[in-house]
Design an enzyme around this catalytic site. Structure first.
Site, mmCIF file in Angstrom:
data_model
loop_
_atom_site.group_PDB
_atom_site.id
_atom_site.type_symbol
_atom_site.label_atom_id
_atom_site.label_comp_id
_atom_site.label_asym_id
_atom_site.label_seq_id
_atom_site.Cartn_x
_atom_site.Cartn_y
_atom_site.Cartn_z
ATOM 1 N N SER A 66 7.735 -10.343 -46.619
ATOM 2 C CA SER A 66 8.714 -11.472 -45.893
ATOM 3 C C SER A 66 8.832 -12.713 -46.767
ATOM 4 O O SER A 66 8.284 -12.768 -47.613
ATOM 5 C CB SER A 66 7.678 -11.726 -44.567
ATOM 6 O OG SER A 66 7.416 -10.507 -43.886
HETATM 7 N N1 SAH Z 1 3.263 -7.967 -44.703
HETATM 8 C C1 SAH Z 1 4.115 -7.252 -45.502
HETATM 9 C C2 SAH Z 1 5.624 -7.091 -45.043
HETATM 10 C C3 SAH Z 1 5.847 -5.881 -44.768
HETATM 11 S S1 SAH Z 1 7.363 -5.325 -44.116
HETATM 12 C C4 SAH Z 1 4.027 -8.135 -46.646
HETATM 13 O O1 SAH Z 1 3.504 -9.384 -46.860
HETATM 14 O O2 SAH Z 1 4.647 -7.608 -48.010
HETATM 15 C C5 SAH Z 1 6.883 -4.407 -42.878
HETATM 16 C C6 SAH Z 1 6.005 -3.233 -43.232
HETATM 17 O O3 SAH Z 1 5.678 -2.294 -41.930
HETATM 18 C C7 SAH Z 1 6.595 -2.090 -44.053
HETATM 19 O O4 SAH Z 1 5.854 -1.828 -44.948
HETATM 20 C C8 SAH Z 1 6.649 -0.865 -43.156
HETATM 21 O O5 SAH Z 1 6.510 0.390 -43.967
HETATM 22 C C9 SAH Z 1 5.605 -1.281 -42.303
HETATM 23 N N2 SAH Z 1 5.502 -0.345 -40.743
HETATM 24 C C10 SAH Z 1 6.598 0.013 -40.160
HETATM 25 N N3 SAH Z 1 6.125 0.676 -39.041
HETATM 26 C C11 SAH Z 1 4.859 0.590 -39.210
HETATM 27 C C12 SAH Z 1 3.902 1.275 -38.173
HETATM 28 N N4 SAH Z 1 4.107 1.906 -37.253
HETATM 29 N N5 SAH Z 1 2.651 1.373 -38.725
HETATM 30 C C13 SAH Z 1 2.210 0.670 -40.080
HETATM 31 N N6 SAH Z 1 3.203 -0.015 -40.671
HETATM 32 C C14 SAH Z 1 4.501 0.235 -40.309
#
Ligand code: SAH
Length: 238
Positions: A66
């Site tokens: 993000s």
């Molecule tokens: N907080 C992260 C940003 C991640 S983007 C950072 O700082 O890098 C969102 C993430 O949510 C992705 O990696 C995606 O694979 C995950 N995601 C989507 N649906 C999900 C679910 N049901 N359970 C766990 N992770 C999920």
């Protein structure tokens, strides 16, 4: 030595000042955390030079780390005082988990992609974040073994607020989640559990997260929810 350290920290300091403080994030704990976590170490090789730019960046499996401001804003919205038990859904690179771990007592974070969960877990351990625990699984179901949580933050956008997550909030706890009728555009919502059966809901800002895919989120590969959201039906919470 000191001069070198100062020089290498300058882009991060500028990021905090120009992108985060300038946009109104005031929580001293959040600002201090953003000043400490080296975002370049959470990026794919070759992208390090963009670490402190005002933008999300691609990570593996078509996901994103993000935008720094969004991480700061969401963390501030959780209203952490320090020492809490926090659940994060969507570990991704592990960057936001590290920011949370600078403030909270314990951070439990769930990622659906095994490769992301493994690399984030390894990276967080290497950086000394012993208070972060990574699980590979469907985060829309939360992490019931460690519930209730003082705060829950979801880093992917769902069609509605997963019931499992609201149920895993402690009384007084806050849940911050992007919610939208389409998979790529959302409003950030804060839910506060004010009593066993009562949650207050606040609308925060417009955001654009990757989709939350799971049993209580969007259906795999589709832009449609796993369950139809109760759009027309009266909400039992209102
Ligand atoms: N907080 C992260 C940003 C991640 S983007 C950072 O700082 O890098 C969102 C993430 O949510 C992705 O990696 C995606 O694979 C995950 N995601 C989507 N649906 C999900 C679910 N049901 N359970 C766990 N992770 C999920």
């Amino acid at each position: 030595m000191a001069e070198t350290a100062e020089r290498s920290d300058a882009p991060r300091e500028r990021m905090v000042r120009d992108q985060i403080e300038a946009r109104g994030v005031r929580d001293a704990r959040v600002l201090a955390a953003l000043r400490r976590v080296p975002r370049e170490l959470f990026l794919r090789e070759g992208l390090e030079e963009f670490a402190y730019q005002d933008t999300p960046l691609p990570i593996e499996s078509d996901q994103t780390i993000s935008q720094p401001f969004v991480v700061a804003y969401m963390t501030e919205s959780l209203r952490l005082a320090g020492g809490e038990k926090v659940l994060e859904i969507g570990t991704g690179s592990g960057y936001a988990a590290a920011v949370l771990a600078e403030i909270a007592g314990e951070v439990f974070t769930v990622e659906r992609y095994a490769n992301l969960a493994a690399s984030a877990s390894e990276r967080l351990a290497r950086l000394g974040y012993a208070n972060v625990h990574v699980l590979c699984g469907d985060g829309t179901l939360g992490w019931p073994e460690y519930a209730p949580f003082d705060a829950i933050v979801v880093a992917a956008g769902g069609p509605e607020i997963p019931r499992s997550l609201r149920e895993q909030l402690a009384i007084g706890g806050r849940l911050v989640i992007p919610v939208g009728a389409t998979a790529r555009e959302q409003r950030l919502v804060r839910l506060t559990r004010v009593a066993e059966h009562r949650w207050d809901e606040e609308d925060l800002i417009a955001v654009a997260f990757v989709p939350l895919v799971g049993a209580e989120g969007w259906r795999e590969g589709a832009e449609r929810p796993s369950r139809e959201p109760p759009r027309a039906a009266p909400s039992p919470l209102s």
